[in-house]
Scaffold this motif. Structure first.
Motif, short mmCIF file in Angstrom:
data_model
loop_
_atom_site.label_atom_id
_atom_site.label_comp_id
_atom_site.label_asym_id
_atom_site.label_seq_id
_atom_site.Cartn_x
_atom_site.Cartn_y
_atom_site.Cartn_z
N ASP A 186 1.42 -15.52 9.34
CA ASP A 186 0.89 -16.32 10.28
C ASP A 186 0.67 -15.51 11.66
N HIS A 187 1.75 -14.96 12.09
CA HIS A 187 1.72 -14.30 13.34
C HIS A 187 0.73 -13.05 13.44
N ALA A 188 0.75 -12.24 12.22
CA ALA A 188 -0.26 -11.12 12.09
C ALA A 188 -1.51 -11.60 12.34
N ILE A 189 -1.79 -12.53 11.59
CA ILE A 189 -3.43 -13.13 11.75
C ILE A 189 -3.73 -13.59 12.80
N ARG A 190 -2.82 -14.09 13.72
CA ARG A 190 -3.05 -14.62 15.03
C ARG A 190 -3.41 -13.61 15.96
N LEU A 191 -2.53 -12.33 15.84
CA LEU A 191 -2.94 -11.14 16.38
C LEU A 191 -3.95 -10.31 16.08
N ASP A 192 -4.35 -10.62 14.70
CA ASP A 192 -5.63 -9.89 14.29
C ASP A 192 -6.45 -10.81 13.12
N PRO A 193 -7.30 -11.50 13.82
CA PRO A 193 -7.78 -12.70 12.98
C PRO A 193 -8.51 -11.87 11.71
N LYS A 194 -9.03 -10.78 11.75
CA LYS A 194 -9.90 -10.00 10.97
C LYS A 194 -8.88 -9.11 9.90
N PHE A 195 -7.67 -9.44 9.84
CA PHE A 195 -6.62 -8.48 9.16
C PHE A 195 -6.66 -9.01 7.62
N ALA A 196 -7.49 -8.29 6.87
CA ALA A 196 -7.74 -8.63 5.25
C ALA A 196 -6.53 -8.42 4.62
N LEU A 197 -5.61 -7.71 4.81
CA LEU A 197 -4.37 -7.53 4.12
C LEU A 197 -3.36 -8.34 4.31
N ALA A 198 -3.37 -8.89 5.54
CA ALA A 198 -2.50 -10.02 5.90
C ALA A 198 -2.87 -11.48 5.19
N TYR A 199 -4.17 -11.55 5.43
CA TYR A 199 -4.53 -12.83 4.26
C TYR A 199 -4.23 -12.72 2.85
N TYR A 200 -4.30 -11.61 2.20
CA TYR A 200 -3.91 -11.25 1.02
C TYR A 200 -2.41 -11.38 0.88
N ASN A 201 -1.46 -10.96 1.71
CA ASN A 201 -0.05 -11.21 1.50
C ASN A 201 0.22 -12.62 1.64
N ARG A 202 -0.41 -13.39 2.53
CA ARG A 202 -0.24 -14.85 2.85
C ARG A 202 -0.61 -15.50 1.64
N GLY A 203 -1.81 -14.97 1.00
CA GLY A 203 -2.20 -15.82 -0.40
C GLY A 203 -1.07 -15.61 -1.37
N ASN A 204 -0.56 -14.25 -1.32
CA ASN A 204 0.33 -14.24 -2.46
C ASN A 204 1.57 -15.10 -2.21
#
Length: 409
Positions: A186-204
């Motif tokens: 969540d924090h990584a995505i707040r820092l970078d809302p276009k961070f595709a890998l963080a969305y993928y990992n959160r999806g996992n």
């Protein structure tokens, strides 16, 4: 994804010239010390080194930048050789060690990687990049707690870097702390809302919680941000599969494998979908590709074994089961599959031995109970056969239908 080297300052300010090879020393300096693509940096730095007139500090800087270009190009042996030259120059020893450590990590030599990164951090405890890369190395070695400690320090030194939170989240997953992992994603995505890998990992992480709707939403966002992200297609396919949407699952596996034709896990997963659809030729091809890209993939060998039984290739199937058991000798499902092969080949005693071995590990394995019942019936032991078959049907009501596809009565 590791953070790469920081380029050293240029020897002198010059105008950059766009050409595949430098035409002068000035151009070579611009290419070597600028932000050109790796090939240009390698060409420029090599030109300067060939002049043989650099002072030690300049020479170390050239090797550092060329090594970084080799690292970016995944030419790891040349990168290691260049960083080794940098290490000889004492004032830049730490940078050389940090980058050589990362090159060793990418090469798979984790022991050498951590040894170099340990020395780099001892020389400069505030080197957040070395901390981060050592965290990745510890993660690669299956040491999530040590990885988390390094990511903690990297975050303390640079709290605004989304990558540090993303990777710490992965290590929290490995450490069986999913809530902390989710907080980091969540924090990584707040820092970078276009961070595709963080969305993928959160999806996992959502998928690990069986929250398929949120997992699907994160995979969708990851793919919107990076439409060529093969792993996101593969895992979104698994969500569709788990929801029973086989057509969309197959479409995503197709896309994943177009983008990454060597992903043996996706071949295996797609093969199982084809197997369920009784498309045995495609299932066989997918299991074969999985084994092609991972010759020790026991699960795919076992799946191909059963597929070959169905296709009437019992002898070849037996060879697959034997090979699978080399890599995973105590797997009850493969012992069961080998029993089916032997039953198909008319070897009831050998089949019973395999079914007995499988049932010793998993007493509720319906296929082995049913198979043993069929084998006992072939040997004339009708009472024991009937007891096994009834027990199997109580566990799996459609077990008779499953065995029919093997051509075994």
């Amino acid at each position: 994804m590791a953070v790469l080297i920081q380029l050293v300052p240029a020897l002198a300010a010059t105008a950059a010239l766009a050409a595949p090879q430098p035409s002068s020393e000035a151009t070579a300096q611009t290419w070597c010390f600028g932000k050109q693509d790796p090939a240009q940096r390698i060409g420029g730095c090599s030109f300067l080194l060939a002049l043989r007139k650099l002072r030690d500090k300049q020479r170390a800087g050239v090797f550092l930048n060329r090594g970084g270009a080799y690292l970016e190009s995944n030419d790891l042996d040349r990168a290691i050789a260049d960083f080794t030259e940098v290490i000889k120059y004492e004032p830049m020893r730490g940078k050389g060690l940090a980058n050589r450590g990362e090159a060793y990590r990418r090469k798979g030599d984790i022991v050498a990687a951590i040894a170099d990164l340990d020395q780099a951090i001892a020389l400069d405890p505030r080197d957040e990049i070395a901390r981060y890369n050592r965290g990745i190395a510890h993660s690669d070695r299956g040491e999530p707690r040590l990885a988390i400690a390094d990511y903690n320090e990297a975050i303390r030194l640079s709290p605004g870097d989304a990558w540090y939170y993303n990777n710490r989240g992965n290590s929290y997953i490995d450490a069986k702390e999913p809530d902390r992992a989710m907080a980091d994603y969540d924090h990584a995505i707040r820092l970078d809302p276009k961070f595709a890998l963080a969305y993928y990992n959160r999806g996992n992480a959502w998928r690990g919680r069986n929250d398929l709707e949120r997992a699907l939403a994160d995979y969708d966002t990851s793919l919107r941000l990076d439409p060529r992200y093969a792993a996101a297609y593969g895992n979104r396919a698994r969500v569709f599969r788990d929801r029973g949407d086989v057509d969309r699952a197959l479409a995503d596996f197709d896309q994943s494998l177009r983008l990454d034709a060597a992903d043996y896990r996706d071949y295996y997963a797609r093969g199982n979908l084809y197997l369920e659809r009784q498309d045995y030729t495609r299932a066989f091809d997918d299991f074969s590709n999985a084994v092609k890209f991972n010759t020790k993939y026991a699960a795919a060998l076992n799946a191909r074994c059963l597929t070959r039984v169905i296709m009437g290739e019992a002898q070849q199937a037996l060879a697959d089961c034997e090979q699978s058991l080399q890599w995973n000798p105590d797997d009850p499902y493969t012992l069961d599959s080998r029993g089916i092969c032997r039953l198909k080949l008319g070897e009831p005693d050998a089949a019973i031995a395999d079914f007995d071995a499988a049932l010793k590990i998993n007493p509720k394995l319906a296929s082995s109970l049913y198979g043993r019942g069929v084998a006992r019936r072939k040997k004339g032991d009708s009472d024991a056969a009937q007891a096994d078959i009834v027990a199997a049907q109580a566990i799996q009501s459609d077990i008779t239908k499953e065995f029919a596809r093997y051509g075994i009565e």
